[in-house]
Enzyme design. Structure first.
Site, PDB file in Angstrom:
ATOM      1  N   HIS A 104       0.851  -1.191   0.000  1.00  0.00           N
ATOM      2  CA  HIS A 104       0.000   0.000   0.000  1.00  0.00           C
ATOM      3  C   HIS A 104       0.882   1.235   0.000  1.00  0.00           C
ATOM      4  O   HIS A 104       1.877   1.293   0.722  1.00  0.00           O
ATOM      5  CB  HIS A 104      -0.905   0.005   1.238  1.00  0.00           C
ATOM      6  CG  HIS A 104      -2.047   0.968   1.134  1.00  0.00           C
ATOM      7  ND1 HIS A 104      -1.883   2.342   1.227  1.00  0.00           N
ATOM      8  CD2 HIS A 104      -3.375   0.764   0.942  1.00  0.00           C
ATOM      9  CE1 HIS A 104      -3.063   2.933   1.100  1.00  0.00           C
ATOM     10  NE2 HIS A 104      -3.982   2.009   0.924  1.00  0.00           N
ATOM     11  N   GLY A 193       5.418  22.357  10.371  1.00  0.00           N
ATOM     12  CA  GLY A 193       6.671  21.629  10.390  1.00  0.00           C
ATOM     13  C   GLY A 193       7.644  22.087   9.322  1.00  0.00           C
ATOM     14  O   GLY A 193       7.366  23.006   8.541  1.00  0.00           O
ATOM     15  N   PRO A 194       8.797  21.441   9.247  1.00  0.00           N
ATOM     16  CA  PRO A 194       9.862  21.845   8.314  1.00  0.00           C
ATOM     17  C   PRO A 194       9.580  21.405   6.884  1.00  0.00           C
ATOM     18  O   PRO A 194       8.737  20.532   6.646  1.00  0.00           O
ATOM     19  CB  PRO A 194      11.089  21.108   8.868  1.00  0.00           C
ATOM     20  CG  PRO A 194      10.508  19.865   9.485  1.00  0.00           C
ATOM     21  CD  PRO A 194       9.196  20.275  10.077  1.00  0.00           C
ATOM     22  N   VAL A 197      12.366  16.659   4.968  1.00  0.00           N
ATOM     23  CA  VAL A 197      11.719  15.445   5.465  1.00  0.00           C
ATOM     24  C   VAL A 197      12.702  14.570   6.241  1.00  0.00           C
ATOM     25  O   VAL A 197      13.747  14.200   5.699  1.00  0.00           O
ATOM     26  CB  VAL A 197      11.142  14.616   4.294  1.00  0.00           C
ATOM     27  CG1 VAL A 197      10.383  13.406   4.829  1.00  0.00           C
ATOM     28  CG2 VAL A 197      10.237  15.469   3.436  1.00  0.00           C
ATOM     29  N   ALA A 200      13.327   8.835   8.356  1.00  0.00           N
ATOM     30  CA  ALA A 200      12.813   7.776   9.225  1.00  0.00           C
ATOM     31  C   ALA A 200      11.350   7.975   9.578  1.00  0.00           C
ATOM     32  O   ALA A 200      10.664   7.025   9.966  1.00  0.00           O
ATOM     33  CB  ALA A 200      13.642   7.699  10.510  1.00  0.00           C
TER      34      ALA A 200
END
Length: 317
Positions: A104, A193-194, A197, A200
């Protein structure tokens, strides 16, 4: 649950919100146990159902709790906010996206979080909670978060975000997704957020909308290209059924396939129509289909299960 919390919970049953929390893991029991333990930190946020799919290596937890409003009618608090945050932290601690593979597609360890209003709660309530959770996740865990549907100012669709980020393109053996395959610097600025990426953890999408049903139809074929062709003709994007989104995916240890469907307006285009169209298109390919199945309960059943679980908890305490 003490008397005060029991009374408060029972007094807010007309204002309920459901959260569907999707994670990229179903095979690691130890990781799932950690996440499920985190979900129990606040007894007023109740897991009413979970769905684990080993072939997809994907799980979904369905949680329900109430929302509190101030004197002007604006939402101010829901136990779901901290419950979802705890589950997100547990997921990031237990799962590494770089070690993940499955049939998926996914963009992150915590791949998607969607809020639905139940009973007398409004879509605005769900959108408020989605935005609050997105800000928490982006700030605390330093992961990019994209908002969609009612949680986003333009109401943009989830599939449009996913398409821009390469969600629908398998990156392993033509039918599997593995690790992080996109550039670490995102092409479009996230809402929270940043823009870089963490490999993890990946990306999180957070949305709010009226009820969405998830319905899958197994195809008696191991040829995923045929499943994808049928899926395209069932979906609204491919000129098929309005408000239906689909994926043709490998599913099962024997490499069989299925059409995974999102019914965005299930009261208008329901599972019966979807199944009939899949059946017709499969027959044109000389294929049979098996009985379709929902991956979650209906809103009415979810409310009923929540009430039973709350009542049981109150009685035991």
């Amino acid at each position: 649950m003490d008397f005060y919390h029991a009374s408060k919970t029972m007094g807010n049953q007309s204002m309920l919100i459901c959260c569907k929390f999707y994670i990229s893991e179903s095979r690691n029991r130890a990781a799932l146990d950690v996440i499920e333990q985190a979900s129990k930190l606040d007894p007023e946020a109740v897991v009413v159902n979970k769905f684990e799919d080993r072939a997809y290596n994907r799980s979904r937890y369905t949680l329900v709790s109430y929302v509190v409003h101030d004197s002007t009618g604006c939402p101010t608090y829901s136990p779901l906010q901290q419950a979802v945050l705890a589950m997100t932290g547990a997921s990031f601690g237990a799962i590494n996206l770089e070690n993940h593979s499955g049939a998926h597609p996914r963009l992150g360890v915590v791949d998607d979080i969607i809020f639905h209003p139940l009973a007398l709660a409004s879509l605005d309530d769900a959108a408020w909670l989605a935005r609050a959770v997105a800000a928490d996740i982006g700030n605390r865990f330093q992961v990019p978060v994209y908002l969609y549907a009612a949680a986003h100012p333009t109401g943009r669709a989830l599939d449009s975000i996913r398409r821009k980020l390469g969600y629908y393109r398998p990156n392993l053996m033509g039918s599997q997704w593995a690790g992080w395959a996109l550039p670490e610097l995102l092409p479009e600025k996230p809402d929270q957020g940043p823009s870089q990426v963490p490999r993890a953890r990946g990306i999180v999408t957070v949305g709010a909308r009226s009820w969405v049903a998830t319905y899958n139809v197994p195809i008696m074929s191991s040829d995923v290209s045929v499943a994808r062709r049928i899926a395209a003709m069932v979906s609204a994007r491919g000129g098929g059924l309005p408000t239906v989104q689909t994926l043709g995916l490998v599913h099962g240890e024997d490499a069989s396939t299925e059409i995974a469907c999102m019914l965005l307006e299930p009261n208008q285009i329901g599972a019966d129509r979807v199944h009939k169209r899949v059946e017709m298109l499969a027959a044109q390919e000389g294929l049979d289909v098996e009985k379709g199945y929902f991956t979650d309960f209906s809103p009415e059943m979810i409310i009923e299960r929540y009430m039973k679980l709350i009542t049981t908890s109150t009685t035991l305490d």
